[in-house]
Structure formats: structure tokens, C-alpha cells
Design a protein around this motif. Structure first.
Motif, PDB file in Angstrom:
ATOM      1  N   LEU A   1       1.157  -0.873  -0.058  1.00 36.09           N
ATOM      2  CA  LEU A   1       0.295   0.189   0.118  1.00 36.09           C
ATOM      3  C   LEU A   1       0.792   1.424  -0.176  1.00 36.09           C
ATOM      4  CD1 LEU A   1      -3.082   1.545   0.158  1.00 36.09           C
ATOM      5  CD2 LEU A   1      -2.584   1.195   2.443  1.00 36.09           C
ATOM      6  N   HIS A   2       1.943   0.914   0.977  1.00 35.97           N
ATOM      7  CA  HIS A   2       2.845   2.656   0.500  1.00 35.97           C
ATOM      8  C   HIS A   2       3.586   2.516  -0.447  1.00 35.97           C
ATOM      9  CE1 HIS A   2       3.008   2.602   5.360  1.00 35.97           C
ATOM     10  NE2 HIS A   2       2.519   3.736   4.832  1.00 35.97           N
ATOM     11  N   LYS A   3       3.767   1.872  -1.375  1.00 35.93           N
ATOM     12  CA  LYS A   3       3.984   2.029  -2.640  1.00 35.93           C
ATOM     13  C   LYS A   3       3.631   2.766  -3.359  1.00 35.93           C
ATOM     14  CE  LYS A   3       7.455  -0.569  -5.895  1.00 35.93           C
ATOM     15  NZ  LYS A   3       7.440  -1.901  -6.254  1.00 35.93           N
ATOM     16  N   VAL A   4       2.319   1.966  -3.290  1.00 35.43           N
ATOM     17  CA  VAL A   4       1.402   2.731  -4.383  1.00 35.43           C
ATOM     18  C   VAL A   4       1.093   4.143  -4.332  1.00 35.43           C
ATOM     19  CG1 VAL A   4      -0.655   2.030  -5.381  1.00 35.43           C
ATOM     20  CG2 VAL A   4       0.439   0.771  -4.986  1.00 35.43           C
ATOM     21  N   LEU A   5       0.608   4.340  -3.092  1.00 35.21           N
ATOM     22  CA  LEU A   5      -0.035   5.731  -2.232  1.00 35.21           C
ATOM     23  C   LEU A   5       1.370   6.490  -3.176  1.00 35.21           C
ATOM     24  CD1 LEU A   5      -2.260   5.212   0.987  1.00 35.21           C
ATOM     25  CD2 LEU A   5      -2.686   5.416  -1.868  1.00 35.21           C
ATOM     26  N   ASP A   6       3.141   6.324  -1.781  1.00 36.16           N
ATOM     27  CA  ASP A   6       3.780   7.383  -2.602  1.00 36.16           C
ATOM     28  C   ASP A   6       4.060   7.410  -4.045  1.00 36.16           C
ATOM     29  OD1 ASP A   6       6.127   8.734  -1.203  1.00 36.16           O
ATOM     30  OD2 ASP A   6       7.330   7.016  -2.806  1.00 36.16           O
ATOM     31  N   SER A   7       3.662   6.517  -4.784  1.00 32.49           N
ATOM     32  CA  SER A   7       3.554   6.958  -6.647  1.00 32.49           C
ATOM     33  C   SER A   7       2.300   7.437  -7.115  1.00 32.49           C
ATOM     34  CB  SER A   7       3.432   5.275  -7.091  1.00 32.49           C
ATOM     35  OG  SER A   7       3.685   6.168  -8.789  1.00 32.49           O
ATOM     36  N   ILE A   8       1.396   7.606  -6.184  1.00 30.65           N
ATOM     37  CA  ILE A   8      -0.018   8.441  -6.124  1.00 30.65           C
ATOM     38  C   ILE A   8       0.443   9.482  -6.083  1.00 30.65           C
ATOM     39  CG2 ILE A   8      -2.559   9.079  -6.718  1.00 30.65           C
ATOM     40  CD1 ILE A   8      -2.228   5.298  -6.269  1.00 30.65           C
ATOM     41  N   TYR A   9       0.285   9.819  -5.239  1.00 34.39           N
ATOM     42  CA  TYR A   9       0.776  11.023  -4.263  1.00 34.39           C
ATOM     43  C   TYR A   9       1.817  12.321  -4.594  1.00 34.39           C
ATOM     44  CZ  TYR A   9      -4.233   9.490  -2.650  1.00 34.39           C
ATOM     45  OH  TYR A   9      -4.934   9.283  -2.055  1.00 34.39           O
TER      46      TYR A   9
ATOM     47  N   ILE B   1     -12.065  -1.306  -0.862  1.00 27.93           N
ATOM     48  CA  ILE B   1     -11.824   0.284  -0.721  1.00 27.93           C
ATOM     49  C   ILE B   1     -11.511   0.596  -2.414  1.00 27.93           C
ATOM     50  CG2 ILE B   1     -11.317   2.634   0.454  1.00 27.93           C
ATOM     51  CD1 ILE B   1     -11.488   0.680   3.086  1.00 27.93           C
ATOM     52  N   GLY B   2     -11.805   1.340  -3.010  1.00 23.10           N
ATOM     53  CA  GLY B   2     -11.259   2.386  -4.114  1.00 23.10           C
ATOM     54  C   GLY B   2     -11.337   3.615  -3.961  1.00 23.10           C
ATOM     55  N   LEU B   3     -10.057   4.298  -4.668  1.00 23.36           N
ATOM     56  CA  LEU B   3     -10.251   5.827  -4.133  1.00 23.36           C
ATOM     57  C   LEU B   3      -9.685   6.443  -5.970  1.00 23.36           C
ATOM     58  CD1 LEU B   3      -6.481   5.400  -2.473  1.00 23.36           C
ATOM     59  CD2 LEU B   3      -8.424   6.225  -1.606  1.00 23.36           C
ATOM     60  N   ASP B   4     -10.939   7.312  -5.430  1.00 21.71           N
ATOM     61  CA  ASP B   4     -11.505   8.449  -6.962  1.00 21.71           C
ATOM     62  C   ASP B   4     -10.524   9.279  -7.184  1.00 21.71           C
ATOM     63  OD1 ASP B   4     -12.129  10.628  -5.546  1.00 21.71           O
ATOM     64  OD2 ASP B   4     -14.434  10.004  -6.140  1.00 21.71           O
ATOM     65  N   ARG B   5     -10.400   9.891  -8.243  1.00 20.25           N
ATOM     66  CA  ARG B   5      -9.647  10.822  -8.601  1.00 20.25           C
ATOM     67  C   ARG B   5      -9.223  11.666  -8.465  1.00 20.25           C
ATOM     68  NH1 ARG B   5     -10.479   9.535 -15.009  1.00 20.25           N
ATOM     69  NH2 ARG B   5     -10.345   6.946 -15.032  1.00 20.25           N
ATOM     70  N   SER B   6     -10.087  12.158  -7.269  1.00 15.67           N
ATOM     71  CA  SER B   6     -10.941  13.371  -6.293  1.00 15.67           C
ATOM     72  C   SER B   6      -9.692  12.988  -5.244  1.00 15.67           C
ATOM     73  CB  SER B   6     -11.666  14.679  -6.354  1.00 15.67           C
ATOM     74  OG  SER B   6     -12.843  13.499  -5.912  1.00 15.67           O
ATOM     75  N   GLY B   7     -10.216  11.359  -4.369  1.00 20.08           N
ATOM     76  CA  GLY B   7      -9.161  11.972  -3.397  1.00 20.08           C
ATOM     77  C   GLY B   7      -9.950  11.223  -2.787  1.00 20.08           C
TER      78      GLY B   7
ATOM     79  N   HIS C   1       5.469  11.363  -3.830  1.00 23.01           N
ATOM     80  CA  HIS C   1       6.440  11.138  -2.507  1.00 23.01           C
ATOM     81  C   HIS C   1       5.968  12.369  -1.538  1.00 23.01           C
ATOM     82  CE1 HIS C   1       7.961   8.770  -4.772  1.00 23.01           C
ATOM     83  NE2 HIS C   1       8.730   9.737  -6.316  1.00 23.01           N
ATOM     84  N   ASP C   2       4.559  12.570  -1.013  1.00 19.93           N
ATOM     85  CA  ASP C   2       3.960  13.566  -0.090  1.00 19.93           C
ATOM     86  C   ASP C   2       3.748  12.372   0.800  1.00 19.93           C
ATOM     87  OD1 ASP C   2       2.250  15.325   1.380  1.00 19.93           O
ATOM     88  OD2 ASP C   2       1.351  16.201  -0.586  1.00 19.93           O
ATOM     89  N   PRO C   3       4.505  11.877   1.948  1.00 16.90           N
ATOM     90  CA  PRO C   3       4.014  11.564   3.419  1.00 16.90           C
ATOM     91  C   PRO C   3       3.007  11.815   3.767  1.00 16.90           C
ATOM     92  CG  PRO C   3       5.747  13.056   3.406  1.00 16.90           C
ATOM     93  CD  PRO C   3       5.167  13.325   2.238  1.00 16.90           C
ATOM     94  N   GLN C   4       2.166  13.186   4.450  1.00 16.13           N
ATOM     95  CA  GLN C   4       1.239  13.464   4.882  1.00 16.13           C
ATOM     96  C   GLN C   4       0.165  13.155   4.154  1.00 16.13           C
ATOM     97  OE1 GLN C   4       1.991  17.974   5.706  1.00 16.13           O
ATOM     98  NE2 GLN C   4       2.955  17.509   7.207  1.00 16.13           N
ATOM     99  N   ARG C   5      -0.119  13.201   2.471  1.00 20.28           N
ATOM    100  CA  ARG C   5      -1.065  12.878   2.424  1.00 20.28           C
ATOM    101  C   ARG C   5      -1.471  11.217   1.991  1.00 20.28           C
ATOM    102  NH1 ARG C   5      -2.999  14.398  -3.725  1.00 20.28           N
ATOM    103  NH2 ARG C   5      -4.842  13.857  -3.970  1.00 20.28           N
ATOM    104  N   VAL C   6      -0.102  10.785   2.378  1.00 19.12           N
ATOM    105  CA  VAL C   6      -0.402   8.989   2.256  1.00 19.12           C
ATOM    106  C   VAL C   6      -0.910   8.312   3.594  1.00 19.12           C
ATOM    107  CG1 VAL C   6       1.504   6.950   2.300  1.00 19.12           C
ATOM    108  CG2 VAL C   6       1.896   8.946   0.229  1.00 19.12           C
ATOM    109  N   GLU C   7      -0.461   9.317   4.596  1.00 20.66           N
ATOM    110  CA  GLU C   7      -0.721   8.940   5.863  1.00 20.66           C
ATOM    111  C   GLU C   7      -1.967   8.960   6.494  1.00 20.66           C
ATOM    112  OE1 GLU C   7       0.826   6.916   8.417  1.00 20.66           O
ATOM    113  OE2 GLU C   7       2.812   7.381   6.657  1.00 20.66           O
TER     114      GLU C   7
END
Length: 251
Positions: free
Chosen positions: A158-166, A205-211, A168-174
Motif C-alpha cells: 500500500l505505501h508503495k502505491v500511495l507514494d507513487s500516486i501522491y 476500498i477504492g480511491l477516486d481521482r479526486s481523492g 511522494h507526499d508523506p502527509q497525504r499518504v498517511e
């Protein structure tokens, strides 16, 4: 098995929808009827027709509006375009007679390396409280609109994917991980209060393009293959330990 299984997607959706905390995270879901399908396609650019008691992504049909009033109908790796007036006939060729189906709002989900993704949250209740035993991203196979492992999906941390999507924004990932956990726990509470005996859940759980975070589906007998395939076996080991504890309590 030492825990209850509930197959109906519609019943699980209705149970979760009773919770005001998670209601807005649920896509519109209705029993299938041609009228319902037409109405929902007027409201949403994409809808899915799913077997109410299906599993592993089998039997799902996607219908998507085209720019020229046609409808793209997709199943598996197949696709065809039909005129809207022939949509129901074409769809029924893909559905099994005497099987119940639901219609679900399609979501504009974010992608990872141009592949559809969702997050599988694995929850267990070995004692009085729900615990998250593992979280993993399911990355769909090329050309598919489902992410199930049985349909070629693969697990990625999960961290790897979110880090790529966001980016490298750690606050948004967490913040996203905390939101996913919160919604999964609320879903588990809603389901277990309605259906006694549920001790294991796989919340997709899905994440849409608006977050925005969405609950796509809840499974009461989720597979463990995704976690077993990861190089890091810690989540898989936690899941298996909790299974043993659940079985021990029921003796």
C-alpha cells in the motif's frame, strides 16, 4: 468454518448504508431491473451489473456511455458497442437466467501504472474487537476492469502505491491510510451489528481521482492469496494466527 458467511452483496450494502458514518462512501447499489439500469446510466457514465452472490469477479458486466448515445458493454477481456435501444438485449445475453443481479454505480478510480487498483483491507475479530490484520493494493491485469487475484490481479504494498500516486507526499499518504482504516472499521461495526457471527471481513476500498474513498464491496470469506504472495510474510502470518485464535474461541 468457525465464522459466518454472508453472500448477498445487496444485503451487505444495506447493512452498511444504515451507518451515517459510511453511507456517503458507498456507491449507489440497487437490485437489477432494466428500468433501474436505464435510470442509473442516465445519472452515471458507467455502471456495473454484478451477480448478487458472485465472487472472484466472475460474471460482472460493465456498461459505459459513449459520446454518440451508444453503450460499450464489457465482460472479461471482451467488449462490444451497441445502440442504446439494444442495450438490454445485449446485456441479457451475458447474464445467467434465474440468477439475481445488482446494479452498481461506476467510479472514476485512480490508477497505478495505468492499471486499475483497489485496496483490500483484511479484518478479523479473534476477540471482542475488530483488528486490521493486513492491507494490500490489488493491481488489475492489463485490459481488465476488475482487480481480483483470480482474474490476474497482483498484490503491491500500500505505501508503495500511495507514494507513487501522491507524488511522494508523506502527509497525504498517511492521511489516506488513516481514512481507509477508519472507514474499514466503521464498515465492520455496521456489518457485525446486523449479522451476528461475522468474524472475518475483506473490505475492498477504492480511491477516486479526486481523492474520495469508496467502499466497493465487503466479503465475509476473503482469500489470503494476496498476502501470501508478498515477499514480506508478516501480514499473512498475522492473518493465520488470528484464524487460529478465532477457531480456538469457538471450541
Amino acid at each position: 468454518m468457525p465464522f459466518r458467511r454472508l453472500q448477498s452483496k445487496l444485503l451487505k450494502d444495506r447493512a452498511m448504508r444504515r451507518s451515517p458514518l459510511i453511507r456517503r462512501h458507498l456507491p449507489e447499489t440497487r437490485p437489477y431491473h432494466p428500468y433501474v439500469l436505464k435510470r442509473m446510466l442516465n445519472q452515471h457514465s458507467t455502471v456495473f451489473v454484478k451477480p448478487d452472490k458472485g465472487s472472484q469477479g466472475r460474471g460482472i458486466v460493465r456498461l459505459k456511455r459513449s459520446k454518440h448515445r451508444g453503450i460499450h458493454i464489457s465482460w472479461g477481456l471482451n467488449k462490444r458497442k451497441v445502440k442504446r435501444k439494444f442495450m438490454i438485449r445485449a446485456l441479457h445475453q451475458r447474464l445467467r437466467p434465474y440468477q439475481s443481479y445488482i446494479v452498481q454505480q461506476g467510479l472514476q478510480l485512480t490508477k497505478y501504472h495505468n492499471r486499475l487498483i483497489d485496496i483490500r483491507v483484511f479484518l478479523q475479530r479473534p476477540g471482542s474487537k475488530w483488528l486490521i490484520s493486513g492491507k494490500v493494493v490489488r493491481v488489475g491485469a492489463a485490459g481488465r476492469f476488475v482487480t481480483n487475484y483470480s482474474q490476474g490481479g497482483r498484490p503491491v504494498h500500500l505505501h508503495k502505491v500511495l507514494d507513487s500516486i501522491y507524488h511522494h507526499d508523506p502527509q497525504r499518504v498517511e492521511a489516506t491510510i488513516q481514512k481507509v482504516d477508519q472507514i474499514a472499521y466503521h464498515a465492520a461495526a455496521a456489518l457485525s451489528s446486523k449479522f451476528r457471527g461475522i468474524r472475518v471481513l475483506g473490505i475492498d476500498i477504492g480511491l477516486d481521482r479526486s481523492g474520495r474513498v469508496w467502499i466497493i464491496e465487503a466479503n465475509t470469506r476473503p482469500g489470503t492469496q494476496l498476502f501470501k504472495k508478498l515477499k514480506d510474510q508478516s501480514m499473512y502470518q498475522t492473518i493465520m494466527t488470528n484464524y487460529k485464535n478465532i477457531a480456538r474461541r469457538r471450541r
